[in-house]
Write an enzyme that holds these catalytic residues in place. Structure first.
Site, mmCIF file in Angstrom:
data_model
loop_
_atom_site.group_PDB
_atom_site.id
_atom_site.type_symbol
_atom_site.label_atom_id
_atom_site.label_comp_id
_atom_site.label_asym_id
_atom_site.label_seq_id
_atom_site.Cartn_x
_atom_site.Cartn_y
_atom_site.Cartn_z
ATOM 1 N N LYS A 184 0.807 -1.174 0.019
ATOM 2 C CA LYS A 184 -0.201 -0.160 0.036
ATOM 3 C C LYS A 184 0.939 1.185 -0.072
ATOM 4 O O LYS A 184 1.946 1.433 0.530
ATOM 5 C CB LYS A 184 -0.930 0.128 1.296
ATOM 6 C CG LYS A 184 -0.349 0.211 2.702
ATOM 7 C CD LYS A 184 -0.461 1.638 3.117
ATOM 8 C CE LYS A 184 -1.098 2.610 2.680
ATOM 9 N NZ LYS A 184 -0.835 3.957 3.407
ATOM 10 N N THR A 195 10.081 1.110 2.348
ATOM 11 C CA THR A 195 9.040 1.664 1.540
ATOM 12 C C THR A 195 7.733 1.888 2.639
ATOM 13 O O THR A 195 7.894 1.827 4.067
ATOM 14 C CB THR A 195 8.493 0.721 0.835
ATOM 15 O OG1 THR A 195 7.657 1.375 -0.108
ATOM 16 C CG2 THR A 195 7.965 -0.554 1.224
ATOM 17 N N GLU A 276 -0.285 10.120 -5.351
ATOM 18 C CA GLU A 276 -1.592 11.004 -5.066
ATOM 19 C C GLU A 276 -1.443 11.944 -6.006
ATOM 20 O O GLU A 276 -0.640 13.021 -6.351
ATOM 21 C CB GLU A 276 -1.398 11.553 -3.648
ATOM 22 C CG GLU A 276 -1.791 10.886 -2.612
ATOM 23 C CD GLU A 276 -1.323 11.444 -1.146
ATOM 24 O OE1 GLU A 276 -1.857 10.673 -0.228
ATOM 25 O OE2 GLU A 276 -0.545 12.241 -0.950
ATOM 26 N N ASN A 399 -4.062 16.632 -0.509
ATOM 27 C CA ASN A 399 -3.443 17.118 0.922
ATOM 28 C C ASN A 399 -3.798 18.466 1.393
ATOM 29 O O ASN A 399 -3.033 18.521 2.571
ATOM 30 C CB ASN A 399 -1.849 16.840 0.648
ATOM 31 C CG ASN A 399 -1.417 15.628 0.499
ATOM 32 O OD1 ASN A 399 -1.642 14.629 1.176
ATOM 33 N ND2 ASN A 399 -1.093 15.085 -1.082
#
Lengths: 404, 404
Positions: A184, A195, A276, A399
């Protein structure tokens, strides 16, 4: 959240790994109407290795995992992951939460506490209501099965727009060895020795120390070569579990190592494809550097430059910004030896725009969703490849939303 | 371009500096209907010092200036700046352009070539049509005057939304000393030993070597402490010229040094207030660090974090992202000693959310346009302050527009 335009068509069919069982559930910690916790139970004699973020603000579960890796999993092991709350920067309360979850799992599964690994992902700084997790343990235990890895991949997501999975199978000495991994990650992606959350399972037989060494080496070529936004998470964790059920010893197998690297790279690239707000997947390759470190420095300076990333979002072959990023990287470079390609289009050479540069055809190339930038520093023989995505309005939107 | 919401009400009244004359003109290189070139002529005995970008991809005019600083300006000097084309990454053609402009100015003004300093700002990689500049020299020469510094400040802008100027006057031994400075800069701002384009003039008397030393020292506390987008320009240049016309020797004056620092900091902060797309001006102060280097590292990690900057754009007191940035910075830090304030609001202490933290009042504070983040690492006694702005949709929009 709309699915990333760079997402694969569907979640892949992952081979069942003998000795691994999955269960998923709903804690209600943050999300409503979706599963947000997964349990993986590993059979006795499984070896477990892991690499984790080097952030000095590591989360409680990362610190706990690091203290347990290598202590031994002869009686088996378990991995529990929750999404929605990162249990990071939660002081001694954070460690107490991890302890309560580990103790409860240890009792229910009949495993030593040191063989229970947990991860938490989500908002930083909020106390984890761990009772909402421990309340689920009976249900999780009762629904463990070998086939639910796809559900597990889904239960660990946060701002991700698709589940990430990858696998490899190879035949060694007439026996089949399989690797299945899930990951994920979407924002706060600039892994440092590890990571976001990644879990890889294999039925190969390999000692814990050998697996740890291999994992670290392969991380440097895969997860440590991706960046979405240059921000390193407090929770990055990569755990690999080898059950040994295939009966094949892979400790000296370069074919196994290559297969594992392929799975890790695929998962890493899927994280970038779910960056994103991403609309472009970008491979940055730097050659001709004075050292490996310099090559990686230049590649990361390009991949993290907001001006390069916004230009690509605008489909603008603005190679001047690549020059700028090379210049600021701190690596040895010489203007008059530098060459730059966008895809197969040579845009700059020997300190200036390429003689036959055609803006129109390069601009057309920029409309593709998968792009590559190749830089030759013309100094030495070291090279590096990293992967990133563009910087779009949607990244800011995602964000800037209150406490996303 | 709409004026930045963080812009000052108006351009300040700058004192005339005896020995400095300005002229501005229109080259037509990129912009239509606006002035885009400025000339400053300095009287004999002026000393000139400069600090410049450390990018390995420095522009032709930066390389040329660096080769000339310190060679002597006893007969006087001149500074010419054009906007719209950076003459960076233009190979040997770039240096040839600088040479032709310098030669033409040298002839017309009766000055040695080594006393002619040029700067170029704008797009990287396009050949500078230098004849469009040399064609203007007669007009520029004929309109030189002491009062046109405001026009000069305007002529050097690119994506800036307002002109930047600052001044100081001080009385030393009954005589008046004045400092007037102008700057441009809005994007590609993460100066490295220098800044975007800055020109400061004073009638103080100071030797070239003393001025150079002072400039370097003050740059480290002013221009090197600002960042808009972490991208370092190929053209950053700060030139300070001291005409000596006041007759006041300031080589040992701490009051002069303080006044010069004040002007430099004011100009640096104006560059941040004109950061591309900026809606918030943010002071990041880090204390309690193990070393000055660590303090600066942490402050810059916070100031450059896309996740911190987007949270602030969304007026979200998302202090978890500040924790993340501290963690990734590479500086010595200990979760359980870290405290964080947003303005006067203590949000986090001793490894977790502050006991009396009130989300509502902190969220209200975030609606202000000038914000401060204070971090105490609780380790040592070193501190650092840097200034930055938020990351908004408009930053992406400005830079994703084709070849902005």
């Amino acid at each position: 959240m709309k699915k990333s335009p760079l997402a694969p068509d569907s979640f892949p069919e992952l081979p069942i790994i003998k000795g691994v069982q999955f269960a998923t559930g709903q804690t209600g910690i943050k999300y409503i109407d979706r599963e947000d916790v997964m349990l993986a139970k590993l059979s006795p004699e499984t070896t477990i290795s892991g690499v984790f973020t080097r952030s000095t603000m590591r989360s409680a579960s990362v610190l706990d995992c690091q203290s347990k890796i290598g202590l031994g999993t002869e009686q088996g092991a378990a991995i529990l992951v929750n999404a929605g709350n990162a249990n990071a920067f939660t002081g001694s309360d954070g460690q107490a939460s991890v302890n309560r979850i580990s103790e409860a799992l240890s009792l229910k599964l009949g495993l030593p506490n040191s063989a229970i690994f947990t991860s938490s992902t989500g908002v930083i700084g909020e106390i984890l209501p761990d009772h909402k997790i421990t309340n689920c343990i009976d249900d999780l235990k009762n629904t463990l099965n070998e086939r639910s890895i796809a559900n597990a991949a889904k239960a660990i997501l946060t701002t991700d727009t698709f589940s990430k999975g990858s696998s490899a199978t190879l035949d060694i000495d007439g026996k089949r060895v399989s690797i299945s991994g899930i990951a994920k990650g979407s924002g706060m992606i600039a892994p440092d020795m590890a990571t976001m959350l990644v879990y890889i399972f294999t039925d190969a037989k390999i000692g814990q120390i050998d697996l740890q060494k291999l994992l670290k080496e392969l991380s440097n070529r895969t997860f440590n070569c991706i960046t979405v936004d240059s921000d390193t998470s407090t929770s990055d964790s990569l755990i690999c579990a080898a059950t040994g059920a295939s009966g094949v010893d892979v400790s000296k197998s370069s074919r196994f190592s290559k297969s594992l690297e392929k799975v890790m790279l695929d998962l890493a690239q899927q994280v970038v494809r779910d960056g994103e707000g991403a609309t472009k997947f970008i491979t940055v390759n730097v050659a001709g550097a004075a050292s490996d470190k310099d090559a990686h420095k230049v590649a990361m300076a390009i991949a993290n430059s907001p001006l390069v990333k916004t230009a690509i979002a605008g489909e603008d072959p603005n190679w001047g910004r690549v020059v700028m990023a090379v210049g600021k990287s701190g690596a040895v470079a010489n203007r008059d030896r530098l060459s730059i390609w966008f895809g197969s289009h040579l845009v700059a050479e020997r300190g200036q725009v390429a003689k036959n540069y055609k803006e129109a055809s390069t601009a057309k190339y920029m409309k593709q969703s998968d792009l590559s930038i190749h830089v030759d520093l013309g100094i030495g023989s070291s090279s590096s490849t990293v992967w990133t995505c563009d910087l779009t309005n949607d990244y800011v939107k995602i964000n800037a939303d209150y406490r996303s």
